[in-house]
Design a protein around this motif. Structure first.
Motif, PDB file in Angstrom:
ATOM      1  N   SER A 182       6.285  -0.677   6.884  1.00  0.00           N
ATOM      2  CA  SER A 182       6.874  -1.948   6.461  1.00  0.00           C
ATOM      3  C   SER A 182       8.300  -2.101   6.970  1.00  0.00           C
ATOM      4  O   SER A 182       8.779  -3.209   7.172  1.00  0.00           O
ATOM      5  N   LEU A 183       8.990  -0.991   7.214  1.00  0.00           N
ATOM      6  CA  LEU A 183      10.363  -1.058   7.726  1.00  0.00           C
ATOM      7  C   LEU A 183      10.384  -1.588   9.162  1.00  0.00           C
ATOM      8  O   LEU A 183      11.190  -2.475   9.488  1.00  0.00           O
ATOM      9  N   VAL A 198      12.413 -10.136   5.468  1.00  0.00           N
ATOM     10  CA  VAL A 198      13.218  -9.627   4.354  1.00  0.00           C
ATOM     11  C   VAL A 198      12.303  -9.055   3.268  1.00  0.00           C
ATOM     12  O   VAL A 198      12.629  -8.033   2.653  1.00  0.00           O
ATOM     13  N   THR A 199      11.153  -9.671   3.052  1.00  0.00           N
ATOM     14  CA  THR A 199      10.198  -9.141   2.081  1.00  0.00           C
ATOM     15  C   THR A 199       9.756  -7.736   2.467  1.00  0.00           C
ATOM     16  O   THR A 199       9.742  -6.824   1.632  1.00  0.00           O
ATOM     17  N   LEU A 200       9.394  -7.541   3.725  1.00  0.00           N
ATOM     18  CA  LEU A 200       8.967  -6.210   4.171  1.00  0.00           C
ATOM     19  C   LEU A 200      10.110  -5.198   4.130  1.00  0.00           C
ATOM     20  O   LEU A 200       9.895  -4.022   3.839  1.00  0.00           O
ATOM     21  N   SER A 204       0.817  -1.203   0.000  1.00  0.00           N
ATOM     22  CA  SER A 204       0.000   0.000   0.000  1.00  0.00           C
ATOM     23  C   SER A 204       0.854   1.258   0.000  1.00  0.00           C
ATOM     24  O   SER A 204       2.075   1.212   0.079  1.00  0.00           O
ATOM     25  N   ARG A 205       0.182   2.368  -0.051  1.00  0.00           N
ATOM     26  CA  ARG A 205       0.864   3.650  -0.038  1.00  0.00           C
ATOM     27  C   ARG A 205       0.977   4.188   1.391  1.00  0.00           C
ATOM     28  O   ARG A 205       0.988   5.384   1.619  1.00  0.00           O
ATOM     29  N   PHE A 265      11.944   0.737  -1.806  1.00  0.00           N
ATOM     30  CA  PHE A 265      11.616   1.318  -3.108  1.00  0.00           C
ATOM     31  C   PHE A 265      11.495   2.831  -2.994  1.00  0.00           C
ATOM     32  O   PHE A 265      10.852   3.353  -2.093  1.00  0.00           O
ATOM     33  N   PRO A 266      12.098   3.568  -3.937  1.00  0.00           N
ATOM     34  CA  PRO A 266      12.060   5.033  -3.871  1.00  0.00           C
ATOM     35  C   PRO A 266      10.655   5.613  -3.951  1.00  0.00           C
ATOM     36  O   PRO A 266      10.382   6.661  -3.385  1.00  0.00           O
TER      37      PRO A 266
END
Length: 169
Positions: free
Chosen positions: A60-61, A112-114, A53-54, A120-121
């Motif tokens: 997510s980090l 690792v996925t998250l 999502s945005r 991503f920029p």
């Protein structure tokens, strides 16, 4: 930011309960626990929302760091031969799900996925409101600033077009 604090523990609890209950029901009575399947499906939806999502990339980090730390502990146990996983803190079904997901590497994969998704920029880009406030002006051949777009460039539609590799109509 609040989603980064609330969603990863919900994902962890759903993952641990779903895997633990599904495993225990399959081992004890050779049947599928449909409650566990539903919990796993809901957990997958929340995890996909967190990853795709945005939301703030911090969401997510933080979840990625927590899942990666919990997923690396079994490997650290193998090298140090010291018990590092806190398995005694969880009740039966959650303990079973936690140990299954930790020792199988599923927690490390989710972590690792998250972490990769948060790199991503486009997730760290400012909002459209911030970019819309900045005026876009091009120098014309006559030396005056023109607020219109260049006739040689594709039309500038939105801030999301700035990181796309190709122009899209």
């Amino acid at each position: 930011m609040v989603a980064g604090l609330l969603l990863p523990p919900l994902v962890a609890a759903g993952l641990w309960y779903g895997v633990g209950d599904l495993t225990l029901q399959a081992q004890q009575s050779f049947r599928i626990s449909w409650v566990a399947v539903g919990v796993l499906a809901a957990t997958a939806i929340v995890l996909a929302f967190l990853a795709g999502s945005r939301l703030s990339p911090v969401a997510s980090l933080l979840g990625g760091l927590a899942f990666t730390a919990a997923g690396v502990l079994p490997f650290a146990e193998m090298f140090t031969r010291v018990r590092l996983l806190p398995v005694d803190l969880l009740p039966g079904v959650l303990r079973s799900g936690f140990t299954t997901t930790a020792y199988s590497g599923l927690l490390a994969v989710a972590g690792v996925t998250l972490l990769v998704v948060s790199l991503f920029p486009s997730r760290w880009r400012g909002s459209a409101r911030d970019l819309a406030e900045q005026p876009v002006a091009y120098e014309s051949a006559w030396g005056t600033a023109s607020p219109s777009q260049s006739p040689y460039l594709p039309p500038y539609n939105s801030p999301e077009d700035t990181t796309r590799p190709m122009y899209r109509e």
